[in-house]
Design a protein around this motif. Structure first.
Motif, PDB file in Angstrom:
ATOM      1  N   ARG A  49       0.841  -1.200   0.000  1.00 48.84           N
ATOM      2  CA  ARG A  49       0.000   0.000   0.000  1.00 48.84           C
ATOM      3  C   ARG A  49       0.878   1.252   0.000  1.00 48.84           C
ATOM      4  N   PRO A  50       0.503   2.268  -0.794  1.00 46.10           N
ATOM      5  CA  PRO A  50       1.326   3.487  -0.870  1.00 46.10           C
ATOM      6  C   PRO A  50       1.455   4.172   0.486  1.00 46.10           C
ATOM      7  N   LEU A  51       2.630   4.665   0.780  1.00 44.86           N
ATOM      8  CA  LEU A  51       2.860   5.422   1.998  1.00 44.86           C
ATOM      9  C   LEU A  51       2.415   6.863   1.810  1.00 44.86           C
ATOM     10  N   SER A  52       2.051   7.495   2.913  1.00 42.29           N
ATOM     11  CA  SER A  52       1.693   8.908   2.847  1.00 42.29           C
ATOM     12  C   SER A  52       2.947   9.739   2.629  1.00 42.29           C
ATOM     13  N   LEU A  53       2.750  10.970   2.179  1.00 42.51           N
ATOM     14  CA  LEU A  53       3.836  11.897   1.885  1.00 42.51           C
ATOM     15  C   LEU A  53       4.826  11.305   0.890  1.00 42.51           C
ATOM     16  N   THR A  54       4.295  10.667  -0.139  1.00 36.37           N
ATOM     17  CA  THR A  54       5.094  10.211  -1.270  1.00 36.37           C
ATOM     18  C   THR A  54       4.398  10.666  -2.551  1.00 36.37           C
ATOM     19  N   ALA A  55       5.157  10.682  -3.632  1.00 36.03           N
ATOM     20  CA  ALA A  55       4.609  11.040  -4.937  1.00 36.03           C
ATOM     21  C   ALA A  55       5.221  10.118  -5.976  1.00 36.03           C
ATOM     22  N   THR A  56       4.574  10.014  -7.105  1.00 35.62           N
ATOM     23  CA  THR A  56       5.069   9.156  -8.173  1.00 35.62           C
ATOM     24  C   THR A  56       4.964   9.860  -9.516  1.00 35.62           C
ATOM     25  N   ALA A  74       9.720  11.392  -1.961  1.00 41.44           N
ATOM     26  CA  ALA A  74       9.232  11.311  -0.581  1.00 41.44           C
ATOM     27  C   ALA A  74       9.846  12.430   0.240  1.00 41.44           C
ATOM     28  N   VAL A  75       9.208  12.709   1.367  1.00 45.44           N
ATOM     29  CA  VAL A  75       9.737  13.676   2.320  1.00 45.44           C
ATOM     30  C   VAL A  75       9.756  13.034   3.697  1.00 45.44           C
ATOM     31  N   ASP A  76      10.839  13.258   4.411  1.00 49.28           N
ATOM     32  CA  ASP A  76      10.974  12.822   5.792  1.00 49.28           C
ATOM     33  C   ASP A  76      11.300  14.069   6.608  1.00 49.28           C
ATOM     34  N   ALA A  77      10.463  14.397   7.554  1.00 49.13           N
ATOM     35  CA  ALA A  77      10.622  15.673   8.263  1.00 49.13           C
ATOM     36  C   ALA A  77      10.450  15.499   9.762  1.00 49.13           C
ATOM     37  N   SER A  78      11.137  16.350  10.506  1.00 52.18           N
ATOM     38  CA  SER A  78      10.989  16.372  11.960  1.00 52.18           C
ATOM     39  C   SER A  78       9.557  16.740  12.340  1.00 52.18           C
ATOM     40  N   ASP A  79       9.151  16.298  13.503  1.00 56.34           N
ATOM     41  CA  ASP A  79       7.844  16.699  14.033  1.00 56.34           C
ATOM     42  C   ASP A  79       7.948  18.081  14.673  1.00 56.34           C
ATOM     43  N   GLY A  80       6.845  18.796  14.655  1.00 53.41           N
ATOM     44  CA  GLY A  80       6.767  20.062  15.380  1.00 53.41           C
ATOM     45  C   GLY A  80       7.491  21.221  14.739  1.00 53.41           C
ATOM     46  N   GLY A 114       3.751  13.629 -14.951  1.00 53.94           N
ATOM     47  CA  GLY A 114       3.290  13.632 -13.569  1.00 53.94           C
ATOM     48  C   GLY A 114       3.756  14.930 -12.932  1.00 53.94           C
ATOM     49  N   PRO A 115       3.864  14.967 -11.594  1.00 48.25           N
ATOM     50  CA  PRO A 115       3.753  13.845 -10.666  1.00 48.25           C
ATOM     51  C   PRO A 115       2.349  13.757 -10.033  1.00 48.25           C
ATOM     52  N   LYS A 116       2.135  12.666  -9.316  1.00 47.31           N
ATOM     53  CA  LYS A 116       0.915  12.486  -8.545  1.00 47.31           C
ATOM     54  C   LYS A 116       1.290  12.308  -7.093  1.00 47.31           C
ATOM     55  N   VAL A 117       0.800  13.217  -6.244  1.00 49.27           N
ATOM     56  CA  VAL A 117       1.125  13.169  -4.811  1.00 49.27           C
ATOM     57  C   VAL A 117       0.067  12.340  -4.103  1.00 49.27           C
ATOM     58  N   ARG A 118       0.508  11.448  -3.242  1.00 49.60           N
ATOM     59  CA  ARG A 118      -0.431  10.573  -2.531  1.00 49.60           C
ATOM     60  C   ARG A 118      -0.845  11.211  -1.229  1.00 49.60           C
TER      61      ARG A 118
END
Length: 339
Positions: A283-290, A301-307, A335-339
Motif C-alpha cells: 500500500r502506498p505510503l503517505s507523503l510520497t509522490a510518483t 518522498a519527504v521525511d521531516a521532523s515533528d513540530g 506527472g507527478p501524482k502526490v499521494r
C-alpha cells in the motif's frame, strides 16, 4: 639447426621477460596495465595508490552469460589499514541491480548519499562506493519490456586516495571497459574536470543559507515560502543524471549539529524504487509522490521532523509536491501524482 636456434632464442626471450616482470617497478607497470582487463587509466591509478609502495595483485572475472563482472587491484605498504586499491562489481540483471540499490540506500531509501559531478549517472552510497547506473542499448529489453541497464559499483580502499580527482577518472575508465566486456553498448562516459574527488556521504553534509541556494539543484526551496526566521540552510544532493538524489533542509540549530528541525526530500528513478513508496503489503505510503520518467516509475518522498513551526502535514505535502514538480521538469517526466 636453424630451427633449434630459433626455439632457443624464443625461450630465452620468455625467460628474460619473466625476469623483467619480477622486478618491482616492472611488476607494478604490468599489474596496472592488465588489471580490470586493461580498462584502468594507468596514471590515475598510480595517483590513487600513492600511499602504498608497490602494487601486489590484480584479478578479474567475467560471466557474460550471467551479466556479471568483477575485478580487484591491491597494493602493499608497511602501514596500510587495507591493501585494497579498487574493487569493481557490475551487473546487467534486473534482480541483482534491485538488490544492490536497495542495499545501498537502506530499507526506507533515506540512507546518507552524496552526489557525483553533474552529468555522471552515479551517486556515492552510504558505504562510500561510487555506483553508476546507465542504459545498455545493445542488450535490448528484458522480459517485462524494460530497457536493460548496467549497474557498476566501484569501491576504493581506505588507503587509496579516493578524495583525489583521479578517483573519478579511474571509475569512468572501468565503467567504459565493463560496458564493452558485458556487451552493454552504453555511450562512453567522460571523467569530470576540476580538482574534486569523491564526496564522503555524511549525516550532516555541507550546507548554504537558503537565500544562496537558488543556483543549486535544490533551488526550488528558495521559492517554497519557508519562514525566514528559522535560519534555514540547504544541502544540495541533486544530480539530474543520477538514479537518486535529495535536498536536505536544516534550521539553524540542526545545521550546527544540534537537535533542531530538518527535512529531507528524496527522489528515486526506476521501477526498483517502488519499494520505498509502499508498506510491506504494497500500500502506498503517505507523503510520497510518483511519476513516469523514461518509461519507468519514479518516486519522491519527504521525511521531516515533528513540530516544525508552520510545517504541518498539509504543508509537508505542499513542499513534497513542489520538490516532485521541480524534479519532473528537470528530467522531462510525466506527472507527478502526490499521494
Amino acid at each position: 639447426m636453424r630451427r633449434w636456434i630459433g626455439v632457443a632464442a624464443a625461450a630465452a626471450a620468455v625467460v628474460g621477460l619473466g625476469g623483467w616482470i619480477a622486478e618491482p617497478f616492472a611488476r607494478d607497470w604490468w599489474l596496472v596495465r592488465t588489471a580490470c582487463d586493461g580498462a584502468l587509466p594507468g596514471d590515475a591509478v598510480r595517483q590513487l595508490a600513492e600511499n602504498g609502495s608497490h602494487f601486489e595483485d590484480a584479478e578479474s572475472t567475467t560471466f557474460r552469460e550471467l551479466g556479471e563482472y568483477r575485478c580487484r587491484l591491491s597494493f602493499e605498504g608497511d602501514e596500510l589499514r587495507s591493501d585494497l586499491v579498487l574493487r569493481v562489481e557490475a551487473h546487467t540483471g534486473r534482480d541483482q541491480q534491485d538488490h544492490e540499490l536497495l542495499t545501498a540506500l537502506g530499507d526506507k531509501g533515506l540512507a546518507p548519499q552524496a552526489p557525483a559531478p553533474a552529468g555522471l549517472p552515479a551517486f556515492v552510497d552510504r558505504f562510500g562506493s561510487l555506483r553508476f547506473l546507465l542504459p545498455c542499448p545493445a542488450l535490448g529489453k528484458d522480459d517485462d519490456g524494460r530497457r536493460r541497464k548496467l549497474l557498476v559499483r566501484t569501491q576504493f580502499g581506505q588507503d587509496a586516495l579516493w578524495g583525489h580527482p583521479a578517483a573519478y577518472e579511474t571509475a569512468v575508465g572501468v565503467v567504459n571497459g565493463v560496458s564493452k566486456r558485458l556487451g552493454c553498448g552504453a555511450e562512453p562516459l567522460t571523467a569530470p574536470g576540476g580538482d574534486a574527488g569523491l564526496a564522503e556521504p555524511q549525516d550532516d553534509p555541507k550546507t548554504v543559507p537558503l537565500a544562496e541556494a537558488g543556483g543549486t539543484g535544490c533551488g526550488w526551496l528558495t521559492r517554497a515560502g519557508l519562514a525566514d526566521g528559522a535560519g534555514w540552510r540547504v544541502a544540495d544532493g541533486v544530480n539530474d543524471a543520477a538514479p537518486t538524489g535529495r535536498c536536505l533542509v536544516y534550521d539553524e540549530s540542526a545545521a550546527d549539529g544540534g537537535s533542531g528541525h530538518r527535512m529531507t526530500f528524496v527522489a528515486w528513478y526506476g521501477d526498483w524504487s517502488r519499494r520505498f513508496a509502499a508498506d510491506d503489503s504494497g500500500r502506498p505510503l503517505s507523503l510520497t509522490a510518483t511519476a513516469r520518467c523514461d518509461g519507468e516509475a519514479a518516486q519522491f518522498a519527504v521525511d521531516a521532523s515533528d513540530g516544525i513551526p508552520g510545517v504541518g502535514q498539509e504543508r509537508k505535502r505542499e513542499l513534497l509536491e513542489a520538490f516532485a514538480r521541480d524534479q519532473v521538469e528537470r528530467r522531462d517526466c510525466s506527472g507527478p501524482k502526490v499521494r
